[in-house]
Scaffold this motif. Structure first.
Motif, PDB file in Angstrom:
ATOM      1  N   ARG A 433       0.774  -1.176  -0.099  1.00 37.35           N
ATOM      2  CA  ARG A 433       0.020   0.090  -0.012  1.00 37.35           C
ATOM      3  C   ARG A 433       0.899   1.209   0.086  1.00 37.35           C
ATOM      4  N   LEU A 434       1.945   1.207   0.124  1.00 32.90           N
ATOM      5  CA  LEU A 434       3.004   2.264   0.108  1.00 32.90           C
ATOM      6  C   LEU A 434       3.855   2.261  -1.282  1.00 32.90           C
ATOM      7  N   ASP A 435       3.969   3.694  -1.573  1.00 40.19           N
ATOM      8  CA  ASP A 435       4.415   4.030  -2.942  1.00 40.19           C
ATOM      9  C   ASP A 435       6.150   3.883  -2.644  1.00 40.19           C
ATOM     10  N   ARG A 436       6.884   4.350  -3.680  1.00 37.79           N
ATOM     11  CA  ARG A 436       8.312   4.289  -3.615  1.00 37.79           C
ATOM     12  C   ARG A 436       8.711   5.434  -2.474  1.00 37.79           C
ATOM     13  N   PHE A 437      10.046   4.839  -1.569  1.00 30.65           N
ATOM     14  CA  PHE A 437      10.410   5.853  -0.531  1.00 30.65           C
ATOM     15  C   PHE A 437      11.262   6.773  -0.823  1.00 30.65           C
TER      16      PHE A 437
END
Length: 561
Positions: A433-437
């Motif tokens: 659920r997270l995009d690129r950091f």
């Protein structure tokens, strides 16, 4: 999904990251404008309805939202990112030419283009192509060279090619620089190669010229920050110099072994720089916005707008010409002087000498000011207390190069090296659920990275997954990968990479007694563990050998400052 603070509809995936470099331009500009208004309100102990209503009108929000933002500002660190209303996905980067190619273009433009012979750009490009082929480098296009030539100072270029009369019209345009009326209202920054050959710590043999980045407070003429490096000027150099400027310098002076007083420190309201690429990067711009520092660039063709820092650096180099190993300003001045043969100072000893010289300069009466820069600074701080920074690493991280990566079950992979920490586990559990950091990395030490928390907007330090690996620099890592490619390795794995680094270090150490470049590489590598524990860019000097020259002379030519 609706943003309750008035930005309208925002895509939910775009709200999964929050931070300085992830906010889109319109969102970040809004945060910066809010920071200017809320920052003014926060200086008072209490904020009444009249002041809150005025701020609400200025920002186009309600009184309740003003008080909510004020609470966030005071509860946070007083940074623009505290007031970012939304989050976004990663931005786009841009490709840069290798530094050796940039160096060739700079040298040829300086020696062949900026001269009375008035060579054409085509002729200059042929010389660039010839030198690049000799060094095995990629030849840049003529258009690229033309863009580099267009960045040159128009007044200086026209004067060198056509004479001062032709440049007079350019110098007359634009009026005078805006007045500066308080300390740290404006700090000018610039770089220069130091006119001195330095030696390595171990063999005391020449390794070449270092670079100096200096920051000067315009109002008091005080040197508020400087950094000496063996690396060419870059965004990192600017960040290191800014970090040195905002920090209390007593610990740094103690580490250098210098008994001097240098009380000048604090966040500038504005930095004033030229149009070089290292001053135009997104990381620098947003890092400054994060800390409430404005970046202004000199108007093209008006070099006198940045003349204060250039005069300071010029005077520094005149003093350096008195040191053994100086290269002077040009070959004609140097004549038959053997700069390599006379060189005795290491980078650390040069830094100590400069620290003593700057402290001496602060105590000398300045002809323009009519008093010492130290006295002007003291009077200025009595009216306005500078905002200093206690967290050196936290400040510097905001100016480090940015990388964006996806999180996997085993951490992050950057340039064939894996990074992991148990603190990543909560993010790993919901990584789908997270995009690129957004990651930050110090090129001087790749043994750890800083990961931007997608929820809280703070950075988490994450080390190598394999802690047994030694700290390496970015240039070592890149050289090792290139060597493995030369050996026909289609896939570069982490074990092979660090094994190659160790082999290259062994070769370099063996060659250091005879090869200038090898000695310089060893010296750059030697600074890696020091950079983690001491001031940015600093090098802890070895015990001073007998006969070493590291005694500062007072700055005598105050007119130039």
């Amino acid at each position: 999904m609706h943003d309750s603070e008035g930005l309208g509809m925002v895509d939910e995936p775009a709200l999964l990251e929050r931070g300085v470099l992830t906010a889109p331009a319109e969102v970040w500009d809004l945060a910066v404008r809010r920071a200017e208004v809320i920052g003014r309100l926060a200086t008072g102990a209490t904020v009444g309805h009249v002041a809150a209503d005025a701020a609400a009108v200025e920002l186009g929000v309600s009184r309740r939202q003003v008080y909510a933002m004020l609470a966030r500002w005071r509860a946070g660190s007083g940074l623009a990112s505290d007031l970012v209303p939304g989050r976004s996905s990663a931005g786009r980067g841009r490709e840069l030419l290798p530094e050796p190619v940039e160096t060739v273009m700079r040298e040829v433009l300086r020696s062949k283009y900026v001269s009375r012979q008035r060579r054409s750009l085509a002729a200059v490009h042929r010389e660039v192509a010839r030198r690049c082929r000799v060094q095995g480098l990629r030849v840049p296009s003529r258009g690229t060279l033309a863009r580099r030539a267009a960045r040159l100072d128009p007044v200086a270029t026209t004067t060198a090619r056509q004479g001062p009369d032709a440049a007079r019209a350019l110098q007359a345009a634009g009026g005078e620089p805006p007045p500066v009326t308080a300390i740290l209202q404006q700090v000018q920054m610039d770089h220069t190669p130091v006119d001195l050959i330095v030696v390595d710590d171990r063999h005391r043999l020449p390794i070449g010229r270092p670079y100096l980045t200096a920051a000067i407070d315009v109002f008091s003429r005080c040197v508020v920050g400087m950094v000496v490096t063996l690396e060419a000027p870059s965004t990192l150099s600017v960040g290191l110099c800014l970090t040195h400027a905002v920090l209390d310098k007593r610990d740094w002076l103690e580490r250098l072994g210098v008994a001097a007083v240098w009380p000048m420190s604090g966040k500038p309201l504005e930095i004033y720089v030229d149009n070089a690429a290292e001053f135009r990067g997104e990381a620098l711009r947003r890092g400054c916005e994060q800390h409430g520092i404005k970046v202004k660039w000199r108007p093209p063709g008006l070099p006198h707008f940045g003349g204060i820092v250039e005069r300071v650096i010029g005077t520094m180099m005149q003093l350096v010409h008195e040191l053994p190993g100086t290269t002077f300003s040009n070959p004609r001045q140097r004549g038959e002087y053997d700069s390599d043969g006379k060189a005795v100072l290491t980078v650390g000893e040069l830094e100590r000498w400069l620290a003593l010289a700057v402290a001496s300069y602060h105590g000398q009466v300045h002809s323009t000011l009519g008093q010492t820069p130290a006295a002007v600074w003291a009077a200025g701080t009595a009216k306005t207390r500078p905002i200093t920074v206690t967290g050196e690493t936290a400040f510097l991280v905001d100016f480090l190069p940015v990388i964006r990566r996806t999180l996997t079950r085993t951490g992050f992979v950057i340039d064939h090296v894996r990074y992991f920490s148990d603190a990543l586990k909560p993010w790993i559990a919901r990584r789908d659920r997270l995009d690129r950091f957004v990651l930050r990395r110090d090129p001087r030490d790749l043994s750890r990275i800083w990961v931007l928390d997608p929820d809280g907007g703070v950075y988490l330090e994450v080390p190598y997954r394999t802690l047994a690996h030694p700290p390496v620099t970015l240039w070592e890592q890149q050289a090792a990968v290139a060597r493995l490619r030369e050996q026909g390795r289609a896939q570069v794995d982490e074990t092979a990479l660090f094994r190659m680094v160790e082999q290259m270090r062994t070769i370099t150490d063996t060659a250091a007694a005879t090869t200038r470049r090898a000695r310089r590489d060893v010296q750059r590598r030697a600074a890696v563990p020091v950079a983690r524990a001491s001031a940015p860019g600093s090098v802890v000097p070895p015990p001073e050998p007998a006969g070493s020259v590291a005694v500062a002379e007072p700055f005598a030519v105050i007119e130039e400052w």
